[in-house]
Design an enzyme around this catalytic site. Structure first.
Site, PDB file in Angstrom:
ATOM      1  N   TYR A 138       0.819  -1.218   0.000  1.00 58.07           N
ATOM      2  CA  TYR A 138       0.000   0.000   0.000  1.00 58.07           C
ATOM      3  C   TYR A 138       0.858   1.276   0.000  1.00 58.07           C
ATOM      4  CZ  TYR A 138      -4.037  -2.993   1.096  1.00 58.07           C
ATOM      5  OH  TYR A 138      -5.021  -3.946   1.072  1.00 58.07           O
ATOM      6  N   LYS A 184       3.191 -15.416   1.829  1.00 60.21           N
ATOM      7  CA  LYS A 184       3.141 -16.114   0.537  1.00 60.21           C
ATOM      8  C   LYS A 184       4.592 -16.370   0.136  1.00 60.21           C
ATOM      9  CE  LYS A 184       0.643 -17.611  -2.989  1.00 60.21           C
ATOM     10  NZ  LYS A 184      -0.198 -18.814  -2.911  1.00 60.21           N
ATOM     11  N   ASP A 216      -3.302 -18.216   1.003  1.00 64.42           N
ATOM     12  CA  ASP A 216      -4.460 -18.849   0.361  1.00 64.42           C
ATOM     13  C   ASP A 216      -5.014 -19.956   1.256  1.00 64.42           C
ATOM     14  OD1 ASP A 216      -1.962 -19.968  -0.152  1.00 64.42           O
ATOM     15  OD2 ASP A 216      -2.529 -20.814  -2.073  1.00 64.42           O
ATOM     16  N   ASP A 274      -5.454  -6.901   5.727  1.00 61.40           N
ATOM     17  CA  ASP A 274      -6.632  -6.141   5.320  1.00 61.40           C
ATOM     18  C   ASP A 274      -7.759  -7.115   4.960  1.00 61.40           C
ATOM     19  OD1 ASP A 274      -8.335  -4.218   4.388  1.00 61.40           O
ATOM     20  OD2 ASP A 274      -7.103  -3.573   2.706  1.00 61.40           O
TER      21      ASP A 274
END
Ligand code: NAD
Length: 235
Positions: free
Chosen positions: A11, A62, A94, A118
């Site tokens: 972000y 990840k 995931d 988030d």
């Protein structure tokens, strides 16, 4: 509890922007970047948080495809040596998204980066049935923190005595527990909220057949009654 890194990652990462690729197409791009001090800082907050809960921390990343996640995992693992009493595990995001729906009780405390946090925190909130149930904290390194319900001002039901007050009440408990270190006082509030729910009281957002529908005011009064009834105010 989801501990989300809030000031770094994709972000805010540079470079970011729009440009043109080799085919002349417009492209948008962002950068997922973390420095060790950013990861160490949030990891320590997460380990401390897990210590105040059930001593289990799951770091979500990840790391199978993202270098920023590989560093994340390396630093969280390194910081774990400072917290031998906390059980650390790692999970790909995931899988974490799936496991939260499949069996949320397997988690105690989750720590993750800005973008994964988030999304996962919103997913986790719905496990409780409503955003009217959950408090949140935005914590700096040395405080003070900002404690608030995860929901907004609910303008569509303003003035109708319909809002669920429990997220706001629990924000006060979070302030006591994580902001001021007043665990017993926090527990009084959390127990009172649980009492009201065990009695079967529900505001409209979490109401279903078999429960007593109450308004915001009545729910608040019931929580208050339970606090006063369980432990005398002088203690
Ligand atoms: N953390 C924050 O500060 C925060 C979060 C979300 C929205 N907001 C702000 O709040 C305002 C309204 O935003 P919005 O409508 O998108 O989000 P919202 O969270 O206020 O409302 C979304 C939906 O959830 C319901 N809802 C929210 N809180 C509830 C509660 N306690 N009990 C029962 N139902 C509840 C609302 O009635 C609405 O249908 C905007 O100004 C927005 O910027 C602030």
């Amino acid at each position: 509890m989801v501990v989300r890194e809030l000031t770094g990652g994709i972000y805010f990462g540079q470079p970011r922007g729009f440009s043109t690729n080799d085919n002349g197409e417009e492209v948008g791009f962002n950068t997922e970047v973390y420095a060790p001090h950013e990861i160490d800082r949030i990891a320590r907050i997460a380990f401390e948080t897990a210590r105040k809960r059930h001593g289990k921390l799951c770091s979500v990343d990840k790391a199978n495809v993202l270098e920023a996640s590989m560093l994340w995992r390396k630093r969280v693992t390194a910081i774990a040596s400072e917290y031998p009493d906390i059980e650390l595990s790692h999970m790909y995001v995931d899988n974490a998204a799936m496991q939260l729906v499949r069996n949320p009780k397997q988690f105690d405390t989750i720590v993750t980066n800005n973008i994964f946090g988030d999304i996962l925190s919103d997913e986790a909130s719905m496990i409780t049935g409503s955003i009217g149930m959950l408090p949140s904290a935005s914590l700096g390194e040395s405080g003070p923190g900002l404690f608030e319900p995860i929901h907004g001002s609910a303008p569509d039901i303003a003035g109708q005595d319909k809002a669920n007050p429990l997220a706001t009440v629990l924000s006060a408990a979070m302030l006591l527990k994580y902001g001021l270190g007043e665990e017993k006082a926090a527990q009084r509030i959390e127990t009172a909220v649980l009492d009201a729910l065990i009695k079967g009281l529900r505001t409209g957002d979490v109401h279903s057949a078999g429960y007593k529908l109450v308004g915001c005011k009545e729910m608040g009064e019931e929580v208050l009654k339970s606090i006063e009834h369980k432990i005398p105010a002088a203690v």
